[in-house]
Design a protein around this motif. Structure first.
Motif, short mmCIF file in Angstrom:
data_model
loop_
_atom_site.label_atom_id
_atom_site.label_comp_id
_atom_site.label_asym_id
_atom_site.label_seq_id
_atom_site.Cartn_x
_atom_site.Cartn_y
_atom_site.Cartn_z
N UNK A 69 -15.51 -0.48 8.26
CA UNK A 69 -14.41 0.40 7.92
C UNK A 69 -14.96 1.59 7.18
N UNK A 70 -14.61 2.81 7.68
CA UNK A 70 -15.05 4.00 6.98
C UNK A 70 -13.86 4.68 6.34
N UNK A 71 -14.14 5.72 5.55
CA UNK A 71 -13.08 6.29 4.74
C UNK A 71 -11.94 6.84 5.58
N UNK A 72 -12.27 7.42 6.72
CA UNK A 72 -11.23 7.94 7.59
C UNK A 72 -10.32 6.82 8.06
N UNK A 73 -10.92 5.68 8.45
CA UNK A 73 -10.13 4.51 8.84
C UNK A 73 -9.22 4.08 7.71
N UNK A 74 -9.77 4.12 6.49
CA UNK A 74 -9.01 3.65 5.34
C UNK A 74 -7.76 4.50 5.15
N UNK A 75 -7.95 5.82 5.22
CA UNK A 75 -6.80 6.70 5.04
C UNK A 75 -5.77 6.46 6.13
N UNK A 76 -6.25 6.37 7.37
CA UNK A 76 -5.33 6.15 8.48
C UNK A 76 -4.61 4.83 8.31
N UNK A 77 -5.34 3.81 7.87
CA UNK A 77 -4.74 2.51 7.64
C UNK A 77 -3.64 2.59 6.60
N UNK A 78 -3.92 3.30 5.51
CA UNK A 78 -2.92 3.40 4.45
C UNK A 78 -1.65 4.05 4.94
N UNK A 79 -1.83 5.10 5.76
CA UNK A 79 -0.64 5.83 6.19
C UNK A 79 0.09 5.12 7.31
N UNK A 80 -0.65 4.74 8.34
CA UNK A 80 0.02 4.28 9.54
C UNK A 80 0.17 2.78 9.66
N UNK A 81 -0.68 2.02 9.03
CA UNK A 81 -0.51 0.58 9.12
C UNK A 81 0.27 0.07 7.92
N UNK A 82 -0.09 0.59 6.75
CA UNK A 82 0.56 0.08 5.56
C UNK A 82 1.79 0.91 5.21
N UNK A 83 1.82 2.14 5.66
CA UNK A 83 2.98 2.98 5.35
C UNK A 83 3.05 3.39 3.91
N UNK A 84 1.90 3.33 3.21
CA UNK A 84 1.89 3.68 1.79
C UNK A 84 1.41 5.11 1.64
N UNK A 85 2.37 6.03 1.61
CA UNK A 85 1.99 7.44 1.60
C UNK A 85 1.38 7.87 0.29
N UNK A 86 1.76 7.22 -0.77
CA UNK A 86 1.29 7.67 -2.07
C UNK A 86 -0.20 7.42 -2.24
N UNK A 87 -0.61 6.19 -1.98
CA UNK A 87 -2.03 5.90 -2.10
C UNK A 87 -2.82 6.68 -1.05
N UNK A 88 -2.27 6.75 0.16
CA UNK A 88 -2.94 7.50 1.22
C UNK A 88 -3.17 8.95 0.83
#
Lengths: 257, 345, 329
Positions: free
Chosen positions: C279-298
């Protein structure tokens, strides 16, 4: 001897770059679906490609967005470049910072920030939002293509034209524009290329219903490449070659003339 | 001047083309990958004249975020049970007018008014199945009856896991003897540690969803965590494969068809749902994707081939040791954090 | 984020139509009045940028510093530093028996460090492979100069997703390379689903971006300088080290910039070639936004990423103050 070494190094690098492409093209003629076994020569996938609604739609989306976004970005950017060029130092550097900003932002942040904008302002995501996003990231590149030409242009040509009785719009269209046309065309081509290939920004600014080529490939990529996509790659490659040959011939013709 | 006029006209033409496609009747369907028969879709278009725009997702969580963000993009969505529960509680769904879905009569009574949709007005069951282990008999010589085999270092780099939070954590919890819906952080932590160890020991070859079945067919791994339909599909293509629901129990799930509240083509959506519940169509879908059908009419049509297939028609004792996923609401935050820890280990 | 009202696309069409009209009117009105200041031509663009670049960035900043209710908080950044921050708070609230679970998490930092490391490796490899390539291409002995440039450009113009996914065909366990190895009698190797595959994909995608700036700066170099150096008695190596290399530095810097930044933020290469294992940082950001739906942390993560990029860019810019590098145009 040294020449040989240099040539072979370059050949190796080119081999590295082209191997996947060659694989794609060869596979496009593979009669079977399997990725490792050759099951005979066939044009089957080319036929299926034309029948594949999803790919054709995505192709249409990609091309139309690239054309429209490039045109819009070119108009917006050329005007902006002319405007920025005529500004004083202070406003000019502010504008340049703002122009450089999207280029230094990683595309994932651009894509996400636009996604947030669209959702926050409750704009339905789809074709339109993807188009807006493309225009947004294309325009700075157009500006950066046109500005150098403006700087190279003789500062006084415009004023001379006005002195000679031309109206400002005449001066703009017939004096400035021809001088910077090379930059404008470069900008347009650059914007067009960037839009064609864009994935990350499109991914975040479109709805699942409207896919461009890149997002379509991504959604199918997890399962591995579909044979119809191989055919598409081969056709794209062919189109590129033809295009470059034409451009090359044109260039050598004008050189001879 | 003429040149620029023609340019502008061409431009307008190009812009107008996408608008032109708005005229036809469509239904926008958001479904799992490989989860419906193209044949069934073609028949639908033939019989009703409605074009189907199909979009795919790979996990419930991805789908949920997309539906929340673009609520009017989809007319029919195929969420899993716990996800339907979530969507009902978030008020994302429109009640279905069952006068427009007469084929609902064929749905098995056991699936009507389920716990995830107590009023029964928001969903129509589509397929159900189990989660289990798909294994290659030539690569696994010992009997496979427990989840433990997925954590055995003997199968280093030979195991595919599902790239989905609840499935992975769920089966690990079951292996440890806990409920798949636990909110006990200590139990979750134990499961998380086991999954991290599994990753660090190099047992997992990859975390993926739809790629697994084809890769198991071509023999790229010995064991895989799969859904029952993917297992049946693979077994069909490669008789060296077999499927089992381990003794510790597993997940039993139902996927349903729902209509988002802001869907643009609600009438077409109901026609679509009704069509898919017609016994002959349900049979076509079932035979293509190999999952279990909640449609009594379809089951009758499929006869003994269905009834005798243990993967598609598990026995009661298998069903008894399986658990449904429930919506764990806010606790999903903890699940998410653990999943990230596992994936980045 | 209630979505009861959504602005339909046709309304946005109208808006854009209005913008286009504004631009056209602006041009036409120049005829009437005697000279709108030329600097006003930039106003449509300014409006556009404010709307579509400045505002979104501000929104990211907004979401970074607020929580789901809209209240100001630094929790998102605390969650970056200690990925278990929020979770620990939940455990604390649940009761003392769970206190044993309260531990700091380093997931975000680990992923960031991993991404930086991979980006560094990728940049180094691209430099090592790309510099000689650019050098030989610019070499006057090898006369194919411009043809080579074209040959380098063609792959870049093909869709890079297609090219990356094509590597799957080669690297898979049942892929071409392994099939070749097997027929030659070797064992098949695990070529995919690991760091190596991801690195390969990254180098493959970004190599041309390193080659071109270096090539451009090398060709800009005046050949007479080399002749002069040789006339003064320098041998090949000396000439290279003292003349060519320093003059090519702007190109090198440009190349490093154009490779490093996308490498850190790449997100589909790890997914396709890494099999979800890396998992790289780009994946992490995408995961936060689109999988977890957590816009704040993303958003907080995105903000951190932007700051990091800006810092590294300013460091690189110090090394090339003239901005002479080959660049894109």
């Amino acid at each position: 001897m040294r020449k040989m070494a240099k040539r072979s190094y370059l050949a190796l690098i080119l081999l590295f770059l082209y191997t996947p492409i060659v694989v794609l093209i060869v596979q496009s003629f593979n009669a079977g679906k399997s990725r490792a076994k050759w099951e005979g020569f066939s044009f089957r996938w080319y036929a299926e490609l034309l029948k594949d609604q999803a790919i054709m739609k995505a192709l249409y989306v990609t091309l139309s967005i690239a054309v429209i976004a490039a045109i819009a970005a070119t108009i917006l950017g050329t005007l902006a470049a002319i405007g920025i060029h005529a500004m004083r130092k202070r406003p000019q550097s502010i504008m340049m910072t703002m122009t450089n900003l999207p280029m230094t932002m990683p595309d994932i942040v651009t894509g996400i920030s636009l996604m947030i904008l669209f959702t926050f302002s409750k704009i339905e995501r789809g074709y339109m939002t993807m188009l807006l996003a493309h225009i947004t990231f294309n325009t700075p590149y157009v500006i950066l293509s046109v500005l150098p030409k403006l700087k190279q242009m003789n500062k006084h040509t415009y004023e001379a034209a006005l002195d000679l009785g031309a109206s400002p719009s005449y001066a703009l269209l017939h004096v400035i524009l021809p001088e910077i046309s090379a930059g404008v065309i470069t900008g347009f081509l650059l914007a067009f290329t960037l839009s064609l290939d864009d994935f990350v920004i499109s991914y975040f600014t479109t709805s699942p219903m409207v896919q461009n080529l890149s997002t379509l490939i991504y959604s199918k990529a997890r399962i591995g490449i579909e044979p119809t996509l191989n055919a598409l790659s081969a056709l794209m490659f062919l189109a590129l070659l033809v295009l470059l040959l034409i451009v090359n011939r044109r260039a050598s013709n004008t050189a001879k003339a | 001047m003429r040149k620029s006029l023609t340019c502008i006209l061409l431009l307008l033409l190009v812009i107008c083309l996408p608008l032109a496609s708005l005229a036809e009747e469509v239904v926008n369907v958001y479904n799992w990958e490989d989860y419906i028969s193209q044949d069934a879709l073609d028949k639908f278009t033939q019989e009703t004249g409605i074009t189907v725009n199909m979009m795919n997702f790979t996990t419930n969580e991805d789908m949920l975020v997309k539906v929340r963000n673009s609520p009017s993009s989809f007319d029919v969505v195929f969420p899993s049970d716990y996800c339907i529960e979530r969507m009902v509680s978030e008020n994302l769904l429109a009640p279905i007018d069952f006068n427009n879905v007469p084929n609902f009569q064929y749905i098995d009574k056991n699936f009507v008014k389920p716990t995830y949709d107590p009023t029964g007005e928001y969903s129509v069951p589509y397929m159900w199945g189990t989660v289990g282990i798909l294994y290659n008999k030539t690569m696994v010589t010992e009997p496979v009856d427990s989840w433990g085999i997925l954590f055995d270092t003997k199968y280093r780099n030979n195991v595919f896991m599902i790239d989905s939070i609840r499935d992975c954590l769920g089966v690990t919890l079951k292996y440890l003897g806990y409920s798949m819906n636990t909110r006990d952080p200590l139990q979750l932590n134990a499961a998380k540690q086991l999954l991290i160890k599994q990753k660090k020991d190099g047992i997992v070859k990859a975390y993926q969803v739809d790629e697994t079945k084809d890769k198991m067919v071509s023999g790229e791994a010995a064991l895989a965590l799969v859904w029952s339909g993917d297992a049946q599909y693979a077994i069909d293509l490669n008789p060296d494969l077999a499927y089992v629901v381990p003794k510790e129990g597993s997940n039993i799930w139902v996927d349903g068809m729902v209509i988002p509240k802001e869907a643009k083509n609600k009438a077409n959506a109901e026609k679509f749902i009704d069509f898919m519940s017609r016994p002959d169509i349900a049979k076509i879908n079932c035979e293509e994707i190999w999952y279990s059908s909640p449609n009594t009419g379809a089951i009758d049509l499929m006869g003994d081939t269905y009834k005798n297939n243990l993967t598609m028609n598990p026995t009661q004792d298998i069903i008894d040791r399986c658990e449904f996923f429930n919506d764990i609401q806010d606790f999903i935050q903890i699940y998410n954090a653990m999943w990230l820890e596992i994936k980045s280990a | 984020m209630s979505q009861n009202l959504s602005i339909p696309s046709w309304l946005v069409w109208v808006f854009v139509g209005g913008l286009v009209g504004f631009i056209v009117l602006g041009i036409l009105s120049v005829k009437r009045s005697n000279g709108i200041k030329r600097s006003f031509f930039a106003s449509p663009y300014t409006l556009w940028m404010v709307l579509f670049t400045v505002v979104p960035v501000l929104l990211i900043a907004y979401y970074s510093f607020t929580d789901t209710t809209g209240a100001f908080t630094l929790d998102n950044f605390k969650n970056f530093w200690d990925s278990n921050y929020s979770v620990n708070q939940i455990y604390a609230q649940m009761g003392p028996q769970y206190s044993v679970l309260i531990q700091p998490g380093t997931v975000n930092i680990d992923i960031l460090v991993y991404s930086l490391w991979m980006a560094l490796l990728c940049t180094a490899i691209c430099l090592a492979l790309g510099y000689p390539a650019a050098y030989f291409m610019a070499d006057r002995e090898i006369k194919l100069g411009s043809t080579l440039v074209v040959l380098f450009i063609i792959p870049m113009w093909m869709n890079f997703l297609l090219r990356t996914v094509a590597w799957m065909t080669l690297l898979e366990d049942q892929g071409l390379i392994n099939t070749l190895l097997k027929t030659l009698g070797f064992h098949s190797a695990q070529l995919m689903y690991n760091d190596g595959a991801v690195l390969l994909g990254m180098v493959y995608n970004f190599l041309p971006f390193m080659v071109f700036p270096i090539y451009t700066s090398l060709t800009k170099m005046d050949g007479k300088l080399l002749e002069a150096a040789q006339d003064l008695g320098a041998n090949r190596l000396h000439t290279f080290w003292r003349v060519t290399a320093p003059l090519s530095i702007p190109g090198v810097i440009s190349g490093i910039t154009m490779v490093f930044m996308p490498s850190v933020t790449t997100f589909f290469i790890p997914r396709i070639l890494g099999g979800g294992n890396t998992m790289m940082f780009g994946d992490l950001i995408e995961n936060r936004f689109l999988t977890e739906g957590n816009w704040n942390v993303g958003s907080a993560l995105s903000l951190i990423m932007m700051v990091l990029i800006l810092i590294s860019l300013s460091i690189l810019r110090k090394a090339d103050p003239e901005g002479e590098g080959g660049g894109i145009v």
